[in-house]
Design a protein around this motif. Structure first.
Motif, mmCIF file in Angstrom:
data_model
loop_
_atom_site.group_PDB
_atom_site.id
_atom_site.type_symbol
_atom_site.label_atom_id
_atom_site.label_comp_id
_atom_site.label_asym_id
_atom_site.label_seq_id
_atom_site.Cartn_x
_atom_site.Cartn_y
_atom_site.Cartn_z
ATOM 1 N N TRP A 138 -7.933 10.124 2.076
ATOM 2 C CA TRP A 138 -7.727 8.608 1.655
ATOM 3 C C TRP A 138 -7.908 8.052 3.522
ATOM 4 C CZ3 TRP A 138 -5.171 4.225 3.377
ATOM 5 C CH2 TRP A 138 -4.887 3.246 2.648
ATOM 6 N N VAL A 139 -8.923 7.390 3.832
ATOM 7 C CA VAL A 139 -9.286 7.118 4.923
ATOM 8 C C VAL A 139 -9.327 5.452 5.290
ATOM 9 C CG1 VAL A 139 -11.183 6.988 6.910
ATOM 10 C CG2 VAL A 139 -11.090 8.833 5.149
ATOM 11 N N ALA A 140 -8.511 5.107 6.091
ATOM 12 C CA ALA A 140 -8.075 3.833 6.440
ATOM 13 C C ALA A 140 -9.249 2.923 7.127
ATOM 14 C CB ALA A 140 -6.770 3.618 6.865
ATOM 15 N N LEU A 141 -9.632 1.842 6.666
ATOM 16 C CA LEU A 141 -10.575 1.058 7.642
ATOM 17 C C LEU A 141 -10.037 -0.086 8.092
ATOM 18 C CD1 LEU A 141 -13.901 1.396 5.346
ATOM 19 C CD2 LEU A 141 -13.106 2.716 7.154
ATOM 20 N N ASP A 142 -8.928 -0.454 7.647
ATOM 21 C CA ASP A 142 -7.917 -1.501 8.085
ATOM 22 C C ASP A 142 -6.741 -1.009 8.464
ATOM 23 O OD1 ASP A 142 -9.553 -4.030 7.671
ATOM 24 O OD2 ASP A 142 -9.170 -3.286 5.448
ATOM 25 N N HIS A 143 -5.661 -1.503 9.456
ATOM 26 C CA HIS A 143 -4.543 -1.138 9.463
ATOM 27 C C HIS A 143 -3.890 -1.074 8.100
ATOM 28 C CE1 HIS A 143 -4.080 -1.007 13.932
ATOM 29 N NE2 HIS A 143 -4.782 -2.085 13.653
ATOM 30 N N ALA A 144 -3.336 0.089 7.816
ATOM 31 C CA ALA A 144 -2.562 0.257 6.600
ATOM 32 C C ALA A 144 -1.022 0.116 6.945
ATOM 33 C CB ALA A 144 -2.876 1.473 5.569
ATOM 34 N N THR A 145 -0.197 -0.829 6.242
ATOM 35 C CA THR A 145 1.239 -0.955 6.583
ATOM 36 C C THR A 145 2.096 -0.722 5.296
ATOM 37 O OG1 THR A 145 0.993 -3.372 6.553
ATOM 38 C CG2 THR A 145 0.546 -2.267 8.723
ATOM 39 N N ARG A 146 3.129 -0.934 5.363
ATOM 40 C CA ARG A 146 4.212 -0.989 4.209
ATOM 41 C C ARG A 146 3.850 -2.512 3.736
ATOM 42 N NH1 ARG A 146 9.647 1.925 5.141
ATOM 43 N NH2 ARG A 146 8.831 3.639 6.493
ATOM 44 N N ASP A 147 3.582 -3.472 4.541
ATOM 45 C CA ASP A 147 3.377 -4.827 3.969
ATOM 46 C C ASP A 147 2.180 -5.155 3.245
ATOM 47 O OD1 ASP A 147 6.000 -5.601 5.003
ATOM 48 O OD2 ASP A 147 5.363 -6.068 6.802
ATOM 49 N N ASN A 148 1.110 -4.239 3.472
ATOM 50 C CA ASN A 148 -0.336 -4.382 2.811
ATOM 51 C C ASN A 148 -0.770 -3.314 1.911
ATOM 52 O OD1 ASN A 148 -1.236 -2.531 4.653
ATOM 53 N ND2 ASN A 148 -2.870 -3.827 5.438
ATOM 54 N N GLY A 149 0.349 -2.262 1.719
ATOM 55 C CA GLY A 149 0.090 -1.255 0.836
ATOM 56 C C GLY A 149 -0.258 0.065 1.422
ATOM 57 N N CYS A 150 0.242 0.608 2.516
ATOM 58 C CA CYS A 150 0.142 2.054 2.798
ATOM 59 C C CYS A 150 0.462 2.949 1.747
ATOM 60 C CB CYS A 150 0.932 2.386 4.163
ATOM 61 S SG CYS A 150 2.391 2.418 4.149
ATOM 62 N N LEU A 151 -0.071 4.018 1.728
ATOM 63 C CA LEU A 151 0.390 5.230 0.750
ATOM 64 C C LEU A 151 1.859 5.590 1.060
ATOM 65 C CD1 LEU A 151 -2.871 7.356 -0.007
ATOM 66 C CD2 LEU A 151 -1.801 5.160 -1.295
ATOM 67 N N TRP A 152 2.510 5.959 0.058
ATOM 68 C CA TRP A 152 4.155 6.608 -0.125
ATOM 69 C C TRP A 152 3.671 7.877 -0.961
ATOM 70 C CZ3 TRP A 152 8.850 4.444 1.549
ATOM 71 C CH2 TRP A 152 9.028 3.142 1.900
ATOM 72 N N TYR A 153 4.281 9.083 -0.302
ATOM 73 C CA TYR A 153 4.043 10.287 -0.969
ATOM 74 C C TYR A 153 5.880 10.876 -1.372
ATOM 75 C CZ TYR A 153 -0.497 10.254 0.195
ATOM 76 O OH TYR A 153 -1.849 10.108 0.414
ATOM 77 N N VAL A 154 5.766 11.638 -2.775
ATOM 78 C CA VAL A 154 6.945 12.297 -2.796
ATOM 79 C C VAL A 154 6.637 13.579 -2.308
ATOM 80 C CG1 VAL A 154 8.647 13.321 -4.638
ATOM 81 C CG2 VAL A 154 7.649 10.852 -4.977
ATOM 82 N N PRO A 155 7.269 14.134 -1.106
ATOM 83 C CA PRO A 155 7.218 15.316 -0.995
ATOM 84 C C PRO A 155 7.542 16.394 -1.717
ATOM 85 C CG PRO A 155 8.468 14.372 0.839
ATOM 86 C CD PRO A 155 8.570 13.228 -0.323
#
Length: 246
Positions: free
Chosen positions: A137-154
């Motif tokens: 998954w390659v970010a082309l914009d800043h990916a933040t908590r407020d705009n939808g960065c990914l969260w993972y369950v380790p």
């Protein structure tokens, strides 16, 4: 490109952040291609959908735009640097028999606040004896908590697949998970995060005034790609997932 500690983290935790996969000149180049594909609605509408569950092709109402197989729309993409770099990563992490399976674009539009639900990519697959798979998954914009960065369950890839349901017709599949058991992975433009097919993940909605554009490439063993194709599974939505018998 990767050290032993990074490889071990990916194998044990199920995901891995890698900074600076693309330099800023390359990011700008991919943004131009990305936006061009987003604008070609008459060419790619059959490959386009809204992951929030809005009607397919209802461009004015799209919140999370997903375009499958962008490299079939712009055939120059596979000769560009990102496809070469990500194949090397896939082989390093999961074996030399890894091969390109499919690609996609996902754009969370500004001020749409539509989440991508908790899910495992494996829930969308046909049955396969070899479940090795990686999504880059390659970010082309800043990916933040407020705009939808990914969260993972380790470590979730090490456990059985969770039950998935589809809450909206033609919408995404969901499983039960929460941020309390997960880790957020903010990214800068050009950074990437990689995850295994069984790793549970999600992203919040975009509450900002900027887009969150991501370019995703997926790899699995060459023999499993051949198995998919032999069963008519090519990620073009002709057959949605293994729960869809059509």
């Amino acid at each position: 490109m990767l050290g032993e500690n990074q490889i071990d983290f990916f194998k044990t935790q199920g995901y891995l952040v890698l900074p600076n996969l693309l330099n800023q000149e390359e990011v700008q180049d991919y943004l131009a291609v990305y936006d061009s594909i987003l604008d070609k609605t008459t060419k790619n509408n059959s490959l386009r959908s809204d992951l929030s569950g809005s009607p397919n092709g209802d461009i004015g109402r799209e919140r999370i735009t997903q375009i499958m197989l962008p490299s079939t729309i712009d055939t120059r993409l596979k000769s560009r640097v990102l496809y070469h770099k990500t194949l090397v990563l896939a082989k390093t992490l999961l074996g030399n028999d890894m091969a390109f399976d499919f690609d996609m674009l996902i754009n969370k539009r500004p001020k749409t606040n539509a989440t991508t639900p908790w899910h495992q990519d494996e829930a969308y697959w046909i049955e396969m004896p070899d479940k090795r798979a990686i999504s880059i998954w390659v970010a082309l914009d800043h990916a933040t908590r407020d705009n939808g960065c990914l969260w993972y369950v380790p470590k979730s890839h090490l456990k059985p697949l969770r039950k998935h349901i589809q809450k909206v017709k033609n919408g995404p599949w969901h499983c039960q998970a929460s941020e309390n058991e997960a880790q957020a992975t903010p990214l800068k433009p050009g950074d990437c995060v990689m995850h295994q097919g069984g790793t549970i993940h999600y992203s919040r909605g975009n509450t900002t005034t900027n887009s969150r554009r991501a370019f995703i490439l997926n790899y699995r063993p060459k023999s499993m790609v051949a198995l998919e194709r032999s069963q008519g599974f090519d990620h073009s939505r002709k057959r949605k997932n293994r729960r869809d018998p059509s």
